[in-house]
Every structure is written in C-alpha cells, then in structure tokens.
Design an enzyme around this catalytic site. Structure first.
Site, PDB file in Angstrom:
ATOM      1  N   CYS A   2      49.717  48.964  43.468  1.00  0.00           N
ATOM      2  CA  CYS A   2      49.337  50.305  43.886  1.00  0.00           C
ATOM      3  C   CYS A   2      48.666  51.012  42.716  1.00  0.00           C
ATOM      4  O   CYS A   2      48.798  50.605  41.575  1.00  0.00           O
ATOM      5  CB  CYS A   2      50.560  51.090  44.348  1.00  0.00           C
ATOM      6  SG  CYS A   2      51.521  50.256  45.628  1.00  0.00           S
ATOM      7  N   ARG A  27      43.377  48.635  44.375  1.00  0.00           N
ATOM      8  CA  ARG A  27      44.786  48.275  44.270  1.00  0.00           C
ATOM      9  C   ARG A  27      45.551  48.507  45.570  1.00  0.00           C
ATOM     10  O   ARG A  27      46.687  48.038  45.703  1.00  0.00           O
ATOM     11  CB  ARG A  27      45.447  49.085  43.154  1.00  0.00           C
ATOM     12  CG  ARG A  27      45.108  48.597  41.767  1.00  0.00           C
ATOM     13  CD  ARG A  27      45.726  49.493  40.713  1.00  0.00           C
ATOM     14  NE  ARG A  27      45.724  48.838  39.423  1.00  0.00           N
ATOM     15  CZ  ARG A  27      46.748  48.156  38.913  1.00  0.00           C
ATOM     16  NH1 ARG A  27      47.861  48.063  39.605  1.00  0.00           N
ATOM     17  NH2 ARG A  27      46.657  47.585  37.733  1.00  0.00           N
ATOM     18  N   TRP A  74      49.540  50.360  48.328  1.00  0.00           N
ATOM     19  CA  TRP A  74      49.587  49.074  49.029  1.00  0.00           C
ATOM     20  C   TRP A  74      51.022  48.897  49.487  1.00  0.00           C
ATOM     21  O   TRP A  74      51.945  48.844  48.669  1.00  0.00           O
ATOM     22  CB  TRP A  74      49.176  47.946  48.087  1.00  0.00           C
ATOM     23  CG  TRP A  74      48.942  46.628  48.753  1.00  0.00           C
ATOM     24  CD1 TRP A  74      47.778  46.170  49.284  1.00  0.00           C
ATOM     25  CD2 TRP A  74      49.900  45.575  48.936  1.00  0.00           C
ATOM     26  NE1 TRP A  74      47.947  44.902  49.782  1.00  0.00           N
ATOM     27  CE2 TRP A  74      49.250  44.516  49.593  1.00  0.00           C
ATOM     28  CE3 TRP A  74      51.248  45.423  48.614  1.00  0.00           C
ATOM     29  CZ2 TRP A  74      49.876  43.314  49.925  1.00  0.00           C
ATOM     30  CZ3 TRP A  74      51.898  44.240  48.955  1.00  0.00           C
ATOM     31  CH2 TRP A  74      51.199  43.207  49.591  1.00  0.00           C
ATOM     32  N   ASN A  98      54.736  52.257  41.165  1.00  0.00           N
ATOM     33  CA  ASN A  98      54.201  50.947  41.507  1.00  0.00           C
ATOM     34  C   ASN A  98      55.243  49.909  41.138  1.00  0.00           C
ATOM     35  O   ASN A  98      55.624  49.794  39.974  1.00  0.00           O
ATOM     36  CB  ASN A  98      52.900  50.684  40.735  1.00  0.00           C
ATOM     37  CG  ASN A  98      52.351  49.293  41.007  1.00  0.00           C
ATOM     38  OD1 ASN A  98      52.580  48.717  42.052  1.00  0.00           O
ATOM     39  ND2 ASN A  98      51.632  48.747  40.038  1.00  0.00           N
ATOM     40  N   GLY A  99      55.733  49.157  42.111  1.00  0.00           N
ATOM     41  CA  GLY A  99      56.731  48.136  41.830  1.00  0.00           C
ATOM     42  C   GLY A  99      57.769  48.049  42.923  1.00  0.00           C
ATOM     43  O   GLY A  99      57.615  48.623  44.011  1.00  0.00           O
ATOM     44  N   GLU A 480      39.475  27.127  47.887  1.00  0.00           N
ATOM     45  CA  GLU A 480      38.956  28.454  47.570  1.00  0.00           C
ATOM     46  C   GLU A 480      38.068  28.985  48.696  1.00  0.00           C
ATOM     47  O   GLU A 480      38.145  30.163  49.056  1.00  0.00           O
ATOM     48  CB  GLU A 480      38.191  28.400  46.245  1.00  0.00           C
ATOM     49  CG  GLU A 480      37.377  29.638  45.920  1.00  0.00           C
ATOM     50  CD  GLU A 480      38.205  30.883  45.677  1.00  0.00           C
ATOM     51  OE1 GLU A 480      37.613  31.964  45.510  1.00  0.00           O
ATOM     52  OE2 GLU A 480      39.456  30.798  45.664  1.00  0.00           O
ATOM     53  N   LYS A 484      38.735  32.452  50.903  1.00  0.00           N
ATOM     54  CA  LYS A 484      37.779  33.556  51.046  1.00  0.00           C
ATOM     55  C   LYS A 484      37.596  33.942  52.506  1.00  0.00           C
ATOM     56  O   LYS A 484      37.540  35.123  52.856  1.00  0.00           O
ATOM     57  CB  LYS A 484      36.428  33.166  50.436  1.00  0.00           C
ATOM     58  CG  LYS A 484      36.400  33.199  48.940  1.00  0.00           C
ATOM     59  CD  LYS A 484      36.460  34.624  48.418  1.00  0.00           C
ATOM     60  CE  LYS A 484      36.935  34.661  46.984  1.00  0.00           C
ATOM     61  NZ  LYS A 484      38.341  34.315  46.796  1.00  0.00           N
ATOM     62  N   GLU A 487      40.631  35.812  53.652  1.00  0.00           N
ATOM     63  CA  GLU A 487      40.805  37.109  52.998  1.00  0.00           C
ATOM     64  C   GLU A 487      39.962  38.205  53.628  1.00  0.00           C
ATOM     65  O   GLU A 487      40.436  39.332  53.823  1.00  0.00           O
ATOM     66  CB  GLU A 487      40.421  37.006  51.518  1.00  0.00           C
ATOM     67  CG  GLU A 487      41.465  36.380  50.636  1.00  0.00           C
ATOM     68  CD  GLU A 487      41.005  36.341  49.185  1.00  0.00           C
ATOM     69  OE1 GLU A 487      41.825  36.627  48.305  1.00  0.00           O
ATOM     70  OE2 GLU A 487      39.822  36.028  48.931  1.00  0.00           O
ATOM     71  N   HIS A 503      45.272  11.850  57.738  1.00  0.00           N
ATOM     72  CA  HIS A 503      46.733  11.931  57.645  1.00  0.00           C
ATOM     73  C   HIS A 503      47.264  13.166  58.354  1.00  0.00           C
ATOM     74  O   HIS A 503      48.250  13.771  57.911  1.00  0.00           O
ATOM     75  CB  HIS A 503      47.166  11.920  56.185  1.00  0.00           C
ATOM     76  CG  HIS A 503      46.870  10.635  55.484  1.00  0.00           C
ATOM     77  ND1 HIS A 503      47.597   9.484  55.684  1.00  0.00           N
ATOM     78  CD2 HIS A 503      45.882  10.311  54.601  1.00  0.00           C
ATOM     79  CE1 HIS A 503      47.104   8.511  54.946  1.00  0.00           C
ATOM     80  NE2 HIS A 503      46.048   8.985  54.280  1.00  0.00           N
ATOM     81  N   LYS A 603      43.739  43.609  44.671  1.00  0.00           N
ATOM     82  CA  LYS A 603      43.126  42.775  43.633  1.00  0.00           C
ATOM     83  C   LYS A 603      44.124  42.394  42.546  1.00  0.00           C
ATOM     84  O   LYS A 603      44.164  41.269  42.094  1.00  0.00           O
ATOM     85  CB  LYS A 603      41.932  43.508  42.998  1.00  0.00           C
ATOM     86  CG  LYS A 603      41.256  42.715  41.880  1.00  0.00           C
ATOM     87  CD  LYS A 603      40.107  43.471  41.263  1.00  0.00           C
ATOM     88  CE  LYS A 603      40.566  44.548  40.317  1.00  0.00           C
ATOM     89  NZ  LYS A 603      41.154  44.016  39.072  1.00  0.00           N
TER      90      LYS A 603
END
Length: 608
Positions: A2, A27, A74, A98-99, A480, A484, A487, A503, A603
């Site tokens: 946050c 954030r 957030w 924040n936490g 990756e 993306k 996300e 498999h 982020k």
C-alpha cells in the site's frame, strides 16, 4: 504494497497528499483516503476505488489542515469500501498502515474487553485504538507509540497524526519500507521516496525496527531498542522525474518501448566495449571459483529472470544453480553451505519474501548479492554486494523493462563467473560481450512486430485459456509470458517446458486452444518442432515465435508466425520476451481491462 505519505507542511497539504499518492498508486488502488489536522480538529476524507473518487470528495468537502497523512490501499483484509479505507482513527489519533499484524485477533480481543468499539475488521483500526488507549491514560504521543510497537507482531509501516499536535508526526517501520523527506520548514514521510519527488530530494531511510518523531524543524530517530540512532541523509536527484506516458496510450506501453534505451544504459555499466569484457561497476568481495553452487531467490517475474540465469551460469560457468521461490525458501529452513553465494533479485528491493530469504542466507554465512533497480532499497542496503539495474523509474505493476534489465545484469555476471572459473577463454568472452552489445538493437527490431501482434491480440482476446511452450531458456520465458497474460488480460494461461507437453498438458489442446511456442532456431529447435506437431495433430492454434530460419524449417501450420531478428542463441530471452509483453498488453487493451492498474496487482509486495 500500500502507499503511505505524510506531510508537515507550511500551508494546506491535501493537494500535495493527492499528488504524492498518485505517484504511489502503483502500490494499490482499491481505496484511498487522507486525514489532516486543522488547529485541534482532526478530519478525514475516504473513498473506495481509485484516487479520482477521493479527489472528487475533496472538491466537495475540502480539507485545509497544514498537517496530513494519505493512503492508497491494496486490500489485505476487509473489503475495499470507504469504511475500510485508511486513514483509520480513534478519538485522538489517526493512522495509516502498510503491512499485516499477525497477532491482530489476540490484541483486538483484549481491546474489546476494555471497551473499544470498532467500525471495521482491519488491523489498522486496532492500532489506532491501542495508541488512543495510552493517550487517554495520559501518555504523550511519543510514549504511546513507544509502548505500542513491542506489542505488534508482523510487518508494518505506520504514520500517526495526533489531535492537538499539529507540529508532530510519528512514523515506524518493521518489514515494510518508510522514507523521511527533509524540507525547508517542512518534513515528509512516505513508503517510497518516489512519492516525495516534487517536494524534496533529501531523503533519510529508516532501518528495520526504527521509529521516528518529526516536527517541521526536527527529526529524532530511535532504533528497535529505543536508543537515538543516526541514519544517513541522502541526496536523491533522480527523484525529480515526471511520471508521464510519453505520448503512449498507457504507461505500460511506454515502459515496453523504453527497453532499447534502458537495456543499452544498463549494458554500459556491465560491459567494457573497448576491452570486449564483462565488467562490474565494483570489485566483487569473492571469487566465483570458490563456490560449489549458487542459490538464486526471487518472486514473480524476477524468479523467472533467475531461472534464465540458472541456464546461463550452468552453461557458461559450469556451476550448479538452485533457483527458489522466495515465499517458500524463507520458511523451510533450507540447509545451506557456509561460504556459497546467494543472489536475490527484486525490482523494488523491498519484496518482503525476498528480503526474508536474504536475511536467512546471511544468518547461514553465505555471500549475498542483490540485483535491484533501487540502490537505496532495504535489500540493497542489507546485501554484501549490490548490482543495480538501470531501468529508470518503474511505475506499472507488470514487469517489462525491469525484467529485461535484470537479464542483462545476470548475463554479464554469468560471463564473469565463466571467466573466473576458467570455463571461458578470452575469445569466448569477447564473442559473448559482442552478443550482449547487440541486444538493444535487436529489441528495437522485435518491437517492430507490434502491428502484427496487435492483430493477433484480437484473436487471443476470444480465448479462455492459452498455453505457452519453450525449451531451454525459452521455458522460463514461457512462464513469464503466461504470467503477463494473466496479470493484465485476466486470461488463464500456463507456461510449460515443451518436452512436458505429453506428460499431461496435451489433454487440454483442442481447436479452441492457442498455443504460443517460443522457438528460436537453436540446438533445441528440432525437439520443439516435434512438440508443435503434437499440438497441430490435435487442432491446436499454434502461434510461433521464431527467427527467419525457424519460420522456414518449422514445417508445421501455424495460426500466426512472429518472425524475430536473427541473433546468436545465448541471450535470446531478452529479445523474445518483447512479443510476450506486447501480446499481453494488446490483448488487455482489446478486452478493455485497466492496463496500467490491473486488478489485484501491486508492483512492490512489501508484506509476506
């Protein structure tokens, strides 16, 4: 994850708070709020959703206080509603946090027994009530915070305002970052120095466990034992940049298109073009020939950069590499060999799980090296050696230019390791350095595929699931690429080693399944083609990412073939990631998602 800001100003601070919060909105953007002190009056404005809602509320009901705190959230617990938005308050105090407080339930139960009444289920409101209970007993604000902090288990960055104290602000950190900004008759606090860029370039970073008492003219910092502590005052001129889109539709597009420049800038710090050698900005305090293995630990995209580096270190330096997800590693008490090397990768340098892994490795006697974009970050400050990526300001959550710059630094480090261990001759190193020097030009060429990918995105946007395949260094690139798409386009995607297709994942392939195959024409190309044939036999829609020779020799019908520039095969991930980024970006644009602020994504993940 946050965003926190606090200002002891010379005039009304609400507009400055909003401007700073906009720089922190990467954030979190579930809800936002500000609180200011006007004389002895403490007042708040809060809003669910993004900052524009809070701005609208402040236009309707302005706040004129010269002391204030602000927050963009957030959601970690509770709902993203106005009632749950920060700042939270009790009768005499307001706080942003924040936490996560691990012993929240225990402390809340005791607080309710003492008569506290709560308007939300957040641990932050609990903090306000705990401090307020001390103030009611006659404690000073400093003593109330001093009494509170030892009771809190977990991670936090806290900033407090106190009713009747308009020249006082208190901040504290444990596990989550907090920076102090110095002004002329003003003082500032923020979870990221980027928030303070328009206000000051003079910054002090709190160490873990520190708490600070600020007035407009004074600053006193206490360490975790409560002893007055000295922390360096730094000049951070690079903070003065403007966060803009540079004529791009989205900031994420801007960051994608910045890659030729920032990769080139990073390369200048890690290769000596004249000597045709890889060269670090500083001398390493160790020698790679002394290591039996390397541990690489990171989260998210950074962990995939580490996975690529594993291939490079093992190929070029012939040293075993263990790659670990930091969120698992820091809890399992892995047996480590004293004297080995541990590498930690984090764009922000504040990733909580990666920081926890770093501290564990240090406790076991390992050499520690961090690859970060923010040299003043906690991970950088606590590492034995710091290698900075020079990606420039990274605002948007999905990693693009940060990822490629991490790969540049890791590639140069792998070359240095190979030289140190006697696995690379001078001629080998010169060849590899020349290959690295070509990367910015090749990235620019890969960006030229954007019109073709934009058209492809219209087809991908109709899909519910997408499969990404690759071999060798293209396997972590498949992971990756899938990340993306998840996300920012909210499409389910999975990345697999192409050889694992038979498999299990082959059962998913049918006529509706796009399968992105990352296949530069290298020593594994024929093997990858055989996997493509398995997909084609089941009607899968193949999207082939390859070079000109690969396009000619694939001999498999594809829905689309994206032809990337010819290049040496050692460092293809830095170039082949570009179409992965563009595909996710343009698919998200077609689907109408919020590309710059995708849901549930922050982020900088600063709590475990």
């Amino acid at each position: 994850m946050c965003g926190i800001v606090g200002i002891l100003g010379r005039g009304p601070v609400s507009e400055q708070l909003i401007a700073s919060l906009k720089r922190l909105e990467y954030r979190g953007y579930d809800s936002a709020g500000v609180a200011t002190l006007e004389g002895t009056h403490l007042d708040r404005r809060r809003s669910e959703g993004k900052l524009k809602g809070l701005e609208s509320g402040l236009r309707a009901e302005p706040l004129w206080g010269h002391t204030g705190i602000g927050y963009t959230r957030w959601t970690k617990n509770g709902k993203p509603t106005e009632n749950y938005a920060h700042p939270h308050a009790a009768d005499n105090v307001a706080v942003v946090h924040n936490g996560i407080i691990d012993n929240f339930c225990e402390l809340r139960g005791k607080s309710e027994e003492q008569g506290a009444q709560f308007a939300s289920e957040t641990d932050t409101e609990l903090i306000a009530h705990l401090v307020d209970s001390h103030l009611i007993k006659g404690y000073s604000p400093q003593d109330a915070v001093r009494a509170l902090l030892p009771k809190l288990r977990g991670a936090f960055a806290l900033v407090f305002l106190f009713k009747g104290y308009d020249d006082l602000m208190i901040g504290a950190r444990k596990g989550s970052p907090l920076a102090i900004g110095h002004g002329d008759g003003e003082m500032f606090l923020a979870s990221d120095a980027i928030a303070l860029a328009p206000l000051t370039e003079t910054i002090t970073y709190l160490d873990d466990g520190d708490w600070a008492v600020l007035t407009r003219k004074t600053l006193v910092i206490y360490d975790v034992q409560g002893t007055v502590a000295h922390r360096d005052v730094l000049k951070c001129g690079a903070l003065s940049f403007l966060v803009d889109k540079a004529n791009c539709l989205h900031s994420l597009a801007k960051e994608i298109h910045e890659q030729p420049e920032v990769v080139g800038h990073t390369l200048t710090h890690y290769v000596d073009k004249g000597a045709e050698r890889a060269a670090l900005p500083q001398k390493l305090p160790f020698d790679f020939k002394d290591f039996d293995r390397i541990l690489i630990t990171a989260c998210g995209s950074a962990s995939y950069a580490g996975y690529v580096a594993k291939y490079w270190f093992e190929l070029l330096a012939r040293i075993p590499v263990e790659i670990d997800v930091a969120s698992e590693f820091c809890y399992r008490e892995a047996p480590l060999r004293k004297g080995d090397l541990a590498i930690f990768i984090s764009q922000s340098g504040e990733t909580a799980d990666t920081l926890g892994a770093l501290r564990y490795a240090k406790s076991q006697g390992l050499h520690t090296l961090s690859v970060v974009n923010v040299p003043t970050s906690t991970i950088a400050r606590e590492s034995e050696t710091v290698l900075q990526t020079l990606a420039g300001p990274v605002i948007r959550g999905p990693s693009t230019k940060a990822f490629t710059c991490q790969l540049v630094v890791l590639a140069a480090l792998a070359v240095i390791a190979g030289r140190s261990r006697g696995e690379l001759s001078d001629a080998d190193e010169a060849r590899l350095v020349q290959e690295l020097i070509e990367i910015p030009r090749l990235i620019a060429a890969a960006l030229a595929t954007e019109p073709q990918i934009e058209n492809l995105a219209r087809k991908i946007a109709k899909s519910r699931d997408v499969l990404y395949l690759g071999r060798g260094t293209s396997f972590p690139l498949a992971l990756e690429g899938a990340l993306k798409l998840k996300e920012i386009a909210y499409i389910h995607a999975e990345g697999y080693a192409a050889g694992e297709l038979k498999h299990g994942p082959l059962a998913l392939v049918d006529e509706s399944m796009p399968v992105v195959v990352i296949a530069p024409h290298d020593q594994l190309f024929e093997k990858t083609v055989s996997n493509m044939q398995e997909v084609a036999a089941r009607g899968g829609n193949i999207i082939l990412m390859t070079d000109e020779r690969g396009a000619k020799e694939a001999a498999v019908d594809s829905l689309v073939t994206i032809v990337l520039p010819d290049m040496a095969k050692n460092f293809t991930p830095m170039v082949y990631d570009i179409p992965m980024q563009l595909l996710a970006y343009h698919t998200a644009v077609v689907m109408g998602t919020d590309v710059d602020q995708p849901r549930n994504l922050a982020k900088s993940v600063t709590m475990k």
